[in-house]
Motif scaffolding. Sequence first.
Motif, PDB file in Angstrom:
ATOM      1  N   HIS B  41       0.824  -1.197   0.000  1.00  0.00           N
ATOM      2  CA  HIS B  41       0.000   0.000   0.000  1.00  0.00           C
ATOM      3  C   HIS B  41       0.860   1.249   0.000  1.00  0.00           C
ATOM      4  N   ALA B  44       2.354   1.759  -3.348  1.00  0.00           N
ATOM      5  CA  ALA B  44       1.366   2.233  -4.317  1.00  0.00           C
ATOM      6  C   ALA B  44       1.089   3.716  -4.108  1.00  0.00           C
ATOM      7  N   LEU B  45       1.000   4.115  -2.852  1.00  0.00           N
ATOM      8  CA  LEU B  45       0.771   5.520  -2.520  1.00  0.00           C
ATOM      9  C   LEU B  45       1.920   6.368  -3.049  1.00  0.00           C
ATOM     10  N   ALA B  48       1.898   6.545  -6.840  1.00  0.00           N
ATOM     11  CA  ALA B  48       0.832   7.421  -7.329  1.00  0.00           C
ATOM     12  C   ALA B  48       1.224   8.872  -7.168  1.00  0.00           C
ATOM     13  N   ALA B  49       1.860   9.161  -6.036  1.00  0.00           N
ATOM     14  CA  ALA B  49       2.308  10.538  -5.801  1.00  0.00           C
ATOM     15  C   ALA B  49       3.357  10.940  -6.817  1.00  0.00           C
TER      16      ALA B  49
ATOM     17  N   ALA C 235      -4.371  -1.177  -1.744  1.00  0.00           N
ATOM     18  CA  ALA C 235      -3.143  -1.039  -2.530  1.00  0.00           C
ATOM     19  C   ALA C 235      -3.442  -1.251  -4.014  1.00  0.00           C
ATOM     20  N   LEU C 238      -5.129   1.765  -5.547  1.00  0.00           N
ATOM     21  CA  LEU C 238      -4.186   2.848  -5.825  1.00  0.00           C
ATOM     22  C   LEU C 238      -3.327   2.538  -7.046  1.00  0.00           C
ATOM     23  N   THR C 251      -3.061  12.186  -2.888  1.00  0.00           N
ATOM     24  CA  THR C 251      -1.617  12.210  -2.700  1.00  0.00           C
ATOM     25  C   THR C 251      -1.050  13.621  -2.643  1.00  0.00           C
ATOM     26  N   ARG C 255       3.026  14.462  -1.642  1.00  0.00           N
ATOM     27  CA  ARG C 255       3.995  14.664  -2.713  1.00  0.00           C
ATOM     28  C   ARG C 255       5.151  15.520  -2.234  1.00  0.00           C
TER      29      ARG C 255
END
Lengths: 222, 58, 257
Positions: B41, B44-45, B48-49, C235, C238, C251, C255
């Motif tokens: 997870h 993935a976060l 994605a960011a 997960a 995403l 996000t 970032r």
Amino acid sequence: MTELFVAVLVRDLRLASRRRIDALLPLVFFIVALSLFPLGVGPEAQTLRQIAPGIVWVCALLASMLSVNQLFAGDLADGSLEQMLLAPQPAVALAAAKSVVHWLLTGLPLILVTPLVGVLFDLSAPALGALVFGLVLGTPVLSLLGALGAALTLGLRSGGMLLILIVLPLATPALIFGAGAVGTVEAGLSASGHFSLLGALLIATAIGAPWATAAALRISTE
Amino acid sequence: MKWNNASEFFAMGGYGLYVWGSYAVALLLMVVEPVLARRRHRQALHDAAEGSAHGSKT
Amino acid sequence: MNTPTKPPTAPLRLYTFAAPSRFYALTGALLPWLWAITLLLTAAGLYMGFFVAPTDATQGDAYRIIFIHVPAAWMTMLLYMVLAFWACIGWAFNARLASMLARAIAPTGAMFAFLALWTGAFWGRPTWGAWWVWDARLTSTLILFFLYLGYIALVNAIDDVRRADQAGALLALVGSINVPIIYFSVKWWNTLHQGATISFKQAPTMAATMLIAMLIMTFAFWAYAFAVVFMRVRAVVLEREAHTAWVDELTKGTRTP
């Protein structure tokens, strides 16, 4: 629908006849693999007689799976698979035809060679009869399931091994009933129960598998 | 079930190896699984960011 | 607050949480509760199992493995059916989230199958003298384990996500239809070979406390499965929805500038 079925059947058989050595490979594998077992287990006749049905069925299973891998590969490569799926005839006919072709080229030769195997393992006549009859009912099931596996794994790099992993669990009932029939006959009992179950399995698979294979072909080519 | 002392509990009537061998593996699997899921997870976060930082496909 | 979207102002409909974004938010909120329930039930179940349930007359204390063996076996069977269900929903209705859920369930189902086999072996060794017995139920669980591996291998081998989802759904459907057939044939096979028949049916006649502890542990495993599968599906969501607006929103705070 029958036109497509017959057309594919005839075409594939003709293609196979042009590459006879390739077509015989599953049979050769079957015999070689079978012969390895006595080398591994020892030549004691009683042991061999006992394990023969199991070995024959497992080797038949493996030979089927190894040869079914390429069932749709040729058609995929030259684009004819896509054409056949675009045709108005239902893809079930294609799936059924391919399964029959596979059985004719792999299952049937295995069945014909099995009496020879009976000699290698010193099987009694009734036991051998039960083995052959079981294979007659069971190898079509293997071909039908194999075609499904081939359709699902169409074009994948890991195709062969993956296909075996997918199909083997599904083929265990056929293996159990087929090999079990021989043991039962050797014990002096009737194997009609086994054969009834095997027959029922064949019918159910013949009805369900081509449909699933057709669906898998569409999934794999979209 | 009254265990007289801790060592009796761990011995499990002589079957300690089997009982605790089972529970240990169960615990291991049921700790490692969520840890791996959490890691996935997080990854993935992060991905994605990163993806949006370099411009999203609006 | 981390809610990526405004809370739904419209009345909740059946399909409200079929949207990945809302499902993501919902599962995120549920997770702490699920873990809490898991831990509570596990504590209760194990307490009952070790401090209330008596020693068995025939099997001594070795039988206490049952409190993870049977729940694991039930869970692996249940999860396979649930996996097949969601995979087929995803296929039939083109519902991405359902397919994602199916994929997220598979590893947990496989884990429980493995655990059932492992604990089965550890139970069999002191009770029946062998690390492995080809008992009908253990053998069926082994084949189920192979079915899980096949599903996981297939969906991982296909690069195209949609094809992978659909192929997996078909395989899971075929598998779930076969499970009763496989189980029946293995039982048949097992009763034939009388000499080797060792059946886990000869489990201890269960005292009420044993049964209760086992049931509590089953619910504990069920809560655990929800928790882990939700973690994993978040997960997956995403990963697949990385380029959507709601994920961008999500996000924003994380970032690096």
